[in-house]
Motif scaffolding. Structure first.
Motif, PDB file in Angstrom:
ATOM      1  N   LYS A 286       0.863  -1.189   0.000  1.00  0.00           N
ATOM      2  CA  LYS A 286       0.000   0.000   0.000  1.00  0.00           C
ATOM      3  C   LYS A 286       0.897   1.237   0.000  1.00  0.00           C
ATOM      4  CE  LYS A 286      -4.192  -1.612   0.349  1.00  0.00           C
ATOM      5  NZ  LYS A 286      -4.882  -1.746  -0.921  1.00  0.00           N
ATOM      6  N   VAL A 287       0.519   2.221  -0.801  1.00  0.00           N
ATOM      7  CA  VAL A 287       1.328   3.438  -0.897  1.00  0.00           C
ATOM      8  C   VAL A 287       0.720   4.505   0.016  1.00  0.00           C
ATOM      9  CG1 VAL A 287       2.202   5.217  -2.453  1.00  0.00           C
ATOM     10  CG2 VAL A 287       1.966   2.850  -3.265  1.00  0.00           C
ATOM     11  N   VAL A 288       1.484   4.843   1.067  1.00  0.00           N
ATOM     12  CA  VAL A 288       1.005   5.822   2.053  1.00  0.00           C
ATOM     13  C   VAL A 288       1.911   7.052   1.943  1.00  0.00           C
ATOM     14  CG1 VAL A 288       0.563   6.278   4.502  1.00  0.00           C
ATOM     15  CG2 VAL A 288       0.291   3.954   3.586  1.00  0.00           C
TER      16      VAL A 288
ATOM     17  N   ALA B 147      -1.998  11.491  -6.135  1.00  0.00           N
ATOM     18  CA  ALA B 147      -2.793  10.724  -7.100  1.00  0.00           C
ATOM     19  C   ALA B 147      -2.234   9.307  -7.286  1.00  0.00           C
ATOM     20  CB  ALA B 147      -2.830  11.459  -8.438  1.00  0.00           C
ATOM     21  N   ARG B 148      -0.951   9.116  -7.012  1.00  0.00           N
ATOM     22  CA  ARG B 148      -0.319   7.782  -7.162  1.00  0.00           C
ATOM     23  C   ARG B 148      -0.471   6.939  -5.884  1.00  0.00           C
ATOM     24  NH1 ARG B 148       1.118   3.567  -7.395  1.00  0.00           N
ATOM     25  NH2 ARG B 148       2.637   2.440  -8.648  1.00  0.00           N
ATOM     26  N   SER B 149      -1.079   7.522  -4.831  1.00  0.00           N
ATOM     27  CA  SER B 149      -1.077   6.840  -3.525  1.00  0.00           C
ATOM     28  C   SER B 149      -2.407   6.138  -3.226  1.00  0.00           C
ATOM     29  CB  SER B 149      -0.795   7.867  -2.423  1.00  0.00           C
ATOM     30  OG  SER B 149      -1.946   8.674  -2.212  1.00  0.00           O
ATOM     31  N   ASP B 150      -2.360   5.280  -2.195  1.00  0.00           N
ATOM     32  CA  ASP B 150      -3.589   4.668  -1.677  1.00  0.00           C
ATOM     33  C   ASP B 150      -4.134   5.473  -0.499  1.00  0.00           C
ATOM     34  OD1 ASP B 150      -3.584   2.213  -3.316  1.00  0.00           O
ATOM     35  OD2 ASP B 150      -1.696   1.835  -2.287  1.00  0.00           O
ATOM     36  N   TRP B 151      -3.209   6.038   0.303  1.00  0.00           N
ATOM     37  CA  TRP B 151      -3.601   6.818   1.470  1.00  0.00           C
ATOM     38  C   TRP B 151      -2.752   8.078   1.543  1.00  0.00           C
ATOM     39  CZ3 TRP B 151      -7.175   5.728   5.421  1.00  0.00           C
ATOM     40  CH2 TRP B 151      -7.745   4.450   5.407  1.00  0.00           C
TER      41      TRP B 151
ATOM     42  N   ILE C 144       3.750  -1.677   3.514  1.00  0.00           N
ATOM     43  CA  ILE C 144       3.601  -0.254   3.170  1.00  0.00           C
ATOM     44  C   ILE C 144       4.829   0.328   2.470  1.00  0.00           C
ATOM     45  CG2 ILE C 144       3.459   2.052   4.297  1.00  0.00           C
ATOM     46  CD1 ILE C 144       1.669   0.624   6.430  1.00  0.00           C
ATOM     47  N   ILE C 145       4.551   1.194   1.493  1.00  0.00           N
ATOM     48  CA  ILE C 145       5.587   2.125   0.995  1.00  0.00           C
ATOM     49  C   ILE C 145       5.260   3.456   1.651  1.00  0.00           C
ATOM     50  CG2 ILE C 145       6.264   3.537  -0.988  1.00  0.00           C
ATOM     51  CD1 ILE C 145       6.034   1.072  -2.713  1.00  0.00           C
ATOM     52  N   TRP C 146       6.268   4.061   2.261  1.00  0.00           N
ATOM     53  CA  TRP C 146       6.043   5.335   2.958  1.00  0.00           C
ATOM     54  C   TRP C 146       6.882   6.422   2.293  1.00  0.00           C
ATOM     55  CZ3 TRP C 146       3.368   7.854   6.731  1.00  0.00           C
ATOM     56  CH2 TRP C 146       3.895   9.067   7.155  1.00  0.00           C
TER      57      TRP C 146
END
Ligand code: 13P
Ligand code: SF4
Length: 367
Positions: free
Chosen positions: A149-151, A162-166, A187-189
């Protein structure tokens, strides 16, 4: 993949040279000079009139000039952390929102209110975290780990959101990452590695960290802070989580700007050492005038000329520029419609999560 960020993952995101270039950019900004009380009174009166005439409301961050914070409050606007700034703009009926802060705050307001006119007091006001995370490279990084998940922190461009999930702010990041961890998500932070490190440490979540830093918080120095703590042993140490781990380790309270202000107001202590932008002192003094506040030290070995404890991009917001903007019908923020459509999803997800959290806290009697 290890649950801790590897040095490899950090090195492939942003180089030391690039970070140095951003720091140089910040160091070249000259901060405005203070204005006299008479000039301030005249400007405030004129701007208040213009705001009413133009159906505009001023939303300011705690780090901007005291005069802008005072004006926002006097004219029915708002002074807040980045989470509350986003919420306020969304709920207020004014047709024009004027943001005194940095660009990502104006962009977030625009994404949430595409039908409104959104203006920045100074549209050159950016953020080192935003600059450290270019969309092409970030997108590639995310593509390499499609199972994560891209946070992203709110301190990013509309394209990154726009490229993220959160999207998260420092006021809600811990709760959202805990929620994702409980769902078994990896997670990607991005982009703040210190905030990411703090959250990883607190939650034990499996996070890959981007390597950006805030040029202001990165300058706090632990050896000098320890010396100051010895001089004022009764003082509580308040730290924003954009500061490095060595500073966070010394903190009594770690939290968003609002959490640090609440700590000053609610604590029995009389003295506080504050490791965040000194713009926050205006609000802290107004809610707790009997308390003594000290700026956490930034000078010392290895410090650079950006280390004055004040964000240069927040500092370029002034009453003069706000007056010019209103008189000259200044340029409003425009964001590509497709980006807005995508970016609003993770921002709204955060706001819905925050609203639910508030309801749960009320039910538990914590609020
Ligand atoms: P807050 O969300 O805590 O106000 O922080 C925003 C920011 O840019 C801190 O440097
Ligand atoms: Fe960005 Fe740091 Fe300035 Fe906040 S204080 S806006 S994180 S550069």
């Amino acid at each position: 993949m290890s649950s801790h960020p590897t040095s490899e993952s950090i090195n492939t995101t942003i180089s030391a040279e690039e970070l140095h270039r951003i720091e140089e950019m910040a160091a070249q900004i000259s901060c405005p000079l203070p204005i006299s009380e008479n000039e301030k009174a005249d400007l405030m009166a004129e701007i208040s009139r213009l705001l009413t005439q133009q159906d505009a409301v001023l939303v300011a961050h705690y780090y901007v000039d005291d005069n802008l914070q005072e004006l926002a409050l006097k004219t029915g606007g708002h002074v807040a952390d980045s989470l509350e700034m986003a919420r306020f703009g969304h709920d207020h009926p004014a047709q024009t929102l004027i943001v005194a802060g940095v660009r990502f705050m104006g962009e977030t307001a625009k994404i949430l209110n595409p039908e409104k006119r959104v203006l920045m007091v100074d549209d050159e006001a950016t953020c080192s975290l935003d600059l450290s995370c270019p969309i092409d490279r970030f997108s590639q990084f995310c593509d390499t780990y499609p199972d994560r998940k891209v946070v992203v922190y709110a301190n990013t461009s509309a394209e990154i959101k726009a490229r993220s999930d959160w999207v998260v702010t420092s006021g809600i990041a811990l709760d959202i990452v805990r929620h994702l961890r409980d769902q078994g998500e990896k997670i990607i932070w991005a982009p703040d590695r210190h905030l990411g490190d703090y959250i990883q440490h607190q939650t034990g979540a499996d996070m890959l960290l981007w390597g950006g830093v805030c040029v202001v918080h990165d300058e706090f120095r632990s050896t000098e802070l320890q010396q100051m703590m010895k001089r004022y042993p009764d003082a509580r140490v308040l730290v924003h989580p954009e500061a490095p781990r060595s500073i966070i380790k010394l903190a009594d309270v770690v939290g968003s700007t609002t959490m640090l202000i609440n700590a000053v107001q609610q604590s029995d202590a009389k003295r506080f050492i504050v490791a965040t932008d000194r713009g926050i002192f205006y609000k802290m003094r107004s809610v707790a005038s009997d308390k003594e506040l000290f700026e956490a030290p930034t000078a010392g070995e290895g410090a650079s000329c950006v280390s004055c404890g004040h964000c240069p991009w927040m500092a370029i917001n002034t009453l003069h520029k706000l007056r010019e903007l209103l008189l000259n019908n200044g340029k409003s923020i425009e964001i590509d419609g497709k980006i807005v459509e995508k970016a609003v999803i993770p921002i709204q997800r955060m706001l819905d999560f925050a609203n639910q959290r508030d309801v749960d806290m009320k039910i538990r009697g914590d609020a």
